[in-house]
Write an enzyme that holds these catalytic residues in place. Sequence first.
Site, PDB file in Angstrom:
ATOM      1  N   THR A  55      -7.021 -13.962 -11.927  1.00 28.11           N
ATOM      2  CA  THR A  55      -6.674 -13.566 -10.561  1.00 28.11           C
ATOM      3  C   THR A  55      -7.938 -13.564  -9.713  1.00 28.11           C
ATOM      4  O   THR A  55      -9.041 -13.417 -10.224  1.00 28.11           O
ATOM      5  CB  THR A  55      -6.057 -12.159 -10.513  1.00 28.11           C
ATOM      6  OG1 THR A  55      -7.012 -11.253 -11.047  1.00 28.11           O
ATOM      7  CG2 THR A  55      -4.785 -12.077 -11.297  1.00 28.11           C
ATOM      8  N   GLU A  74       0.117 -13.015 -11.547  1.00 29.74           N
ATOM      9  CA  GLU A  74       0.728 -12.286 -12.674  1.00 29.74           C
ATOM     10  C   GLU A  74       2.216 -12.573 -12.806  1.00 29.74           C
ATOM     11  O   GLU A  74       2.830 -12.221 -13.811  1.00 29.74           O
ATOM     12  CB  GLU A  74       0.534 -10.769 -12.490  1.00 29.74           C
ATOM     13  CG  GLU A  74      -0.901 -10.283 -12.618  1.00 29.74           C
ATOM     14  CD  GLU A  74      -1.664 -10.298 -11.294  1.00 29.74           C
ATOM     15  OE1 GLU A  74      -1.282 -11.100 -10.412  1.00 29.74           O
ATOM     16  OE2 GLU A  74      -2.627  -9.531 -11.162  1.00 29.74           O
ATOM     17  N   LYS A 127      -4.990   4.876   6.334  1.00 31.67           N
ATOM     18  CA  LYS A 127      -4.452   6.228   6.190  1.00 31.67           C
ATOM     19  C   LYS A 127      -4.908   7.065   7.380  1.00 31.67           C
ATOM     20  O   LYS A 127      -6.048   7.534   7.433  1.00 31.67           O
ATOM     21  CB  LYS A 127      -4.919   6.853   4.879  1.00 31.67           C
ATOM     22  CG  LYS A 127      -4.249   8.189   4.631  1.00 31.67           C
ATOM     23  CD  LYS A 127      -4.096   8.470   3.163  1.00 31.67           C
ATOM     24  CE  LYS A 127      -2.961   9.449   2.944  1.00 31.67           C
ATOM     25  NZ  LYS A 127      -2.773   9.825   1.589  1.00 31.67           N
ATOM     26  N   TRP A 177       0.624   6.555   6.805  1.00 32.18           N
ATOM     27  CA  TRP A 177       0.153   5.196   6.534  1.00 32.18           C
ATOM     28  C   TRP A 177       0.480   4.236   7.679  1.00 32.18           C
ATOM     29  O   TRP A 177       1.581   4.241   8.211  1.00 32.18           O
ATOM     30  CB  TRP A 177       0.795   4.658   5.257  1.00 32.18           C
ATOM     31  CG  TRP A 177       0.377   5.396   4.024  1.00 32.18           C
ATOM     32  CD1 TRP A 177       1.102   6.323   3.347  1.00 32.18           C
ATOM     33  CD2 TRP A 177      -0.854   5.268   3.328  1.00 32.18           C
ATOM     34  NE1 TRP A 177       0.394   6.787   2.262  1.00 32.18           N
ATOM     35  CE2 TRP A 177      -0.821   6.148   2.226  1.00 32.18           C
ATOM     36  CE3 TRP A 177      -2.011   4.489   3.521  1.00 32.18           C
ATOM     37  CZ2 TRP A 177      -1.858   6.274   1.327  1.00 32.18           C
ATOM     38  CZ3 TRP A 177      -3.047   4.624   2.614  1.00 32.18           C
ATOM     39  CH2 TRP A 177      -2.982   5.514   1.535  1.00 32.18           C
TER      40      TRP A 177
END
Length: 542
Positions: free
Chosen positions: A183, A327, A436, A441
């Site tokens: 990755t 993945e 944040k 959020w």
Amino acid sequence: MQGLMMDWQLTLTHVLERARRVFHEQRISSRHAAGVHRYRFADMTRRADRLAGALAGLGVARGDRIGTLGWNSHRHLEAYYAVPCMGAVLHTLNLRLHPDQLAYVINHARDRVLLVDASLLPLLEKVRDRIPTVEQVVVMSDGPLGAGLPPGAHDYEALLAAASGHFLWPELDEQDAAALCYTSGTTGHPKGVLYSHRSLVLHTLGFSIADAFAIRERDVVLTIVPMFHANAWGLPFAAGMLGCSLVLPGPHLVPKDLVDLIESEGVTFVGGVPTIVSALYQYLKESGRKVPTLRQILVGGSALPRVLLENFEAMGIEVVHAWGMTELSPAGTVSRLRRDMDDWPPEEKTRVRLLQGSPFPLVELRILMDDGTEAPWDGVTAGELEARGPWVARAYYEDPSGADRFHDGWFRTGDVASIDARGYVRLVDRTKDMVKSGGEWISSVDLENVIMGHPQVAEAAVIAVAHPKWTERPLACVVPKPDCAGALSRSAIREWLRGRVADWWLPDDVVVIEGVPKTSVGKFDKKVLRERFKDHVWPEAS
Ligand code: AMP
């Protein structure tokens, strides 16, 4: 009681033999400096036989890792089939990695042989004395190498010419490892994902179905997505299984070269990340050139910007949005309209098509909240997206540091999302990119999408920067279109956003930058921006 069906192993050898026996006339076009090299599946499979023989001659045994450092080319394709089918593991190396990371992944995988494009030898040179497991280097070149061949290295073409044309492919178990891909590693070292024959075969079938990418024998597929990025999304294996023609652009990725290739090869299907597909659109618009053969563009890897969808649709080219990860081999979700949406207002349909989409067959998804409970599929409640299925990794390759990403048979994606009642995923952000603010959020991706709709903005990235009162607040980094720099003030961007997002989301400041830094696979590299603006001084009013 057991069923009475054959115990049939799902291996890429079947795909290779199918390409040989059924689709031998199909064409593979590969762009080189001197022009387009064209041959047929019959040639590709014959050369794969020779490559396997040659590698066996170099001592390659089952389970050995063979690294490839190459652009999308016909030789790379031969390795895609020969290496896994001889029982070895194809380790595609990301040629845009920093040399330190490149050395890390070669050493971590303990590659025994490297197949390297001649044009990438200078990159190999930077790591050559740091990769002790590599016993042999094979150079893939379009012309005679002569003195350009490093001492002790082999010439790919000479090896193939000397190899026997008859290689006895071994019987493999479907769970045998076939390919390895690391990755991109936005944090820590890159992590290896080890695909099995079974996962690659099922993935190829799953993503080709009509309500996914609908790839057919009559398609001519251009893989802009690199062969080192999640196996070019599986498109090289789809070609063998479905019999479509394949077009490989080599290092020639500027829009004009891509359009030349689309024209000369009659390309019908393109797969690429938004950055490159946007550049393609800009070029088509400016040059006035047409691509009448192109029917579908698959966009994934980052969120599909609305303008891109609308611009291509205005040209009569369908854009399909998909979400995936290395993945997940990489297919996770794809956004297609359902029959009962036909009568929906155009705006609603666009909204659905810009979602990441619903899961591919055999992939299961859920949203897990901070307290460990599963979120309802209400299209609103957001949390971390988790996945499981036959082509989802169950561990990283020999790397316990990533073990916390896998639990109870699920893979934690690191993406924050909601899922609606029909299973459509809406990606809110990467967990680490959220802002944040005062305990709540803010989605940097949502802000970016709206800012990128501004007529004078070419690109925008939103990052979290520390704030004395709110912990973090969003900072918008915008790249103006040519000659528009003066127009992109803080107030202009905030005015554009007002009414389009909640007021408390408005970025506290806007900075004009020359370009958004990109990762090795073309995604926004916010790490670099976070570092650059970590001490940013907020304006008085914020
Ligand atoms: P990679 O493994 O390098 O392909 O990166 C996977 C990550 O890319 C995902 O976890 C997402 O954060 C992002 N990504 C992939 N596809 C999309 C998409 N369609 N929309 C938004 N983000 C995406």
